[in-house]
Design an enzyme around this catalytic site. Structure first.
Site: not given
Ligand code: PLP
Length: 440
Positions: A247, A287-289, A325, A329, A355-356, A385
């Site tokens: 997050g 961590p992802g993003r 995105r 969003y 076409c949107e 994402y």
């Molecule tokens: C989406 C998600 C993440 C990753 O979130 P980021 O904002 O990309 O870091 C981690 N844990 C869970 C359970 C998620 O659903």
């Protein structure tokens, strides 16, 4: 945390990634194409690893943010684990060679089939199922028992804190579908014997994505700590780990982000050695993003400039199917010309061919007036994402993906073909139209 251009810099007025000029990549693969920086993926990962040193950390990359196998492998080679949310992501982790002890399974809707696969993954099964409801726990218990296995789990706690992010990506509020509340968790703990085949090892949380302030996280950490103390009086075995979710936000435009050392220090303060009595907890994060977001761009070519008095439209060959995105969003992505351009700027809408009317990457952006047909633009901060949410709307084949590292680049996913588009469709059956045409 990282900024949009940290890993994409102008050299001799041309935008480059890890020493590779972007036009070279466009020349080789065509456009649109996703381009990732290995350095851009590794640097934030290493920063987190350093920040959590000594906490027996497992940093599980959120596969859903960018699930290309080459990227999973790159991170796994650095010691990353994986946070998965589906059987498909488990399959990808398997191809990337990620050991089961480094995988956690999140998500509100795990099917019995997915549970079984995760239980028998590798020799050992996965590290933890992060369970989000009582019926899910019931199901997992039944599946594990049936297979003669024990499922290690964490209960996902919904701490009911407002992460102050976009409503679609907040997950830790009471009204969200995610996790269990304190009362539900304590009830499960009081009655663990009702769930044979399950061992409760941890507590997990994840309150939302693109968080820009530590305050909601700290609030969630405090509530988690309090819950841990209550829980431990009820369980037969001590809790071994906390999974603090992902997050942490990144800069898309000019947002001030959470400094990683402060984030890690806060984790240490609440859960590190000395924070509680008893055996220290193992620390997991997801961590992802913050790892993949600013490590990727979507490279696209300008097809047309449509001129109007008030503003121009720059029609590019990437569309909302490639990067959703902005449409989904309303999120901001910086867009820059690949060949540096000076001169007059004009308000410009950067739009795709779909076409949107929502197929719009930027509206009324001041961009160089000179930017025109055949020029390349990079849509920044597209590593998370981006491709992972791409689709085939308007029957557009998905773009290829490229990974650049130390002056070289590698195609890590081919562009889809038209044949790929219809794979699995009943194309060999004669159509009614054709039959009747043949009869006449
Ligand atoms: C989406 C998600 C993440 C990753 O979130 P980021 O904002 O990309 O870091 C981690 N844990 C869970 C359970 C998620 O659903």
């Amino acid at each position: 945390m990282s900024r949009p251009t940290d890993f994409f810099a102008y050299k001799n007025n041309v935008l480059t990634v890890d020493g590779v000029p972007l036009p070279e990549i466009a020349e080789s693969t065509g456009t649109p194409v996703y381009v990732y920086s290995a350095e851009g993926l590794l640097r934030p990962f290493r920063e987190l690893k350093k920040g959590l040193e000594g906490l027996d950390p497992l940093i599980c990359f959120a596969v859903k943010s960018n699930s290309n196998v080459a990227i999973l492998r790159l991170l796994a080679n650095e010691g990353a684990g994986m946070d998965i949310v589906s059987g498909g992501e488990l399959y990808r982790a398997g191809i990337a060679g990620v050991p089961g002890r480094d995988i956690v399974f999140s998500g509100v809707g795990k099917t019995p089939g997915e549970m079984a696969r995760a239980l028998e993954y590798g020799e050992t099964g996965i590290f933890s199922f992060n369970v989000e409801s009582e019926p899910e726990l019931h199901m997992l218990s039944a599946v594990a028992q049936h297979m003669g296995r024990t499922a290690p789990i964490a209960l996902r706690f919904n701490p009911d804190v407002d992460p102050k992010t976009h409503p679609y990506i907040s997950t830790g509020l009471k009204k969200n579908k995610f996790g269990l509340n304190r009362k539900e968790i304590l009830e499960i703990a009081r009655d663990v014997s009702r769930y044979p085949g399950i061992t409760i090892r941890g507590i997990s949380i994840h309150i939302g994505s693109q968080l820009l302030s530590l305050a909601p996280l700290e609030d969630a950490f405090k509530r988690t700590r309090a819950l841990l103390s209550e829980l431990e009086t009820l369980l037969p075995e001590p809790i071994r780990f906390v999974d603090l979710g992902g997050g942490v936000g990144i800069t898309y435009r000019n947002e001030k982000t959470i400094p990683i050392p402060r984030y890690c220090a806060m984790i240490r303060k609440h859960f590190g050695p000395g924070a509680r009595s008893g055996r220290p907890l193992k620390i997991l994060i997801e961590p992802g993003r913050s790892i993949s977001g600013n490590a990727g761009v979507l490279l696209s070519e300008v097809l047309y400039r449509k001129m109007r008095k008030e503003k121009d439209f720059l029609i590019v060959d990437a569309g909302m199917n490639d990067l959703v995105r902005p449409s989904l969003y309303g999120s901001f992505h910086d867009i820059v010309p690949v060949a540096r351009m000076n001169g007059v700027r004009k308000k410009t809408d950067v739009v795709g061919p779909v076409c949107e009317s929502g197929d719009c990457f930027a509206s009324e952006r001041p961009l160089p007036r000179k930017l025109d047909q055949g020029d390349l633009v990079a849509i920044l901060s597209a590593g998370a994402y981006g491709f992972a949410m791409a689709g085939n709307y308007n029957s557009r084949p998905r773009a290829p993906e490229v990974l650049a590292r130390n002056g070289r680049f590698e195609l890590i996913r081919e562009r889809e073909t038209y044949e790929d588009l219809v794979r699995g469709e009943a194309i060999s059956q004669p159509s009614r139209g054709r039959e009747s045409a043949a009869r006449t």
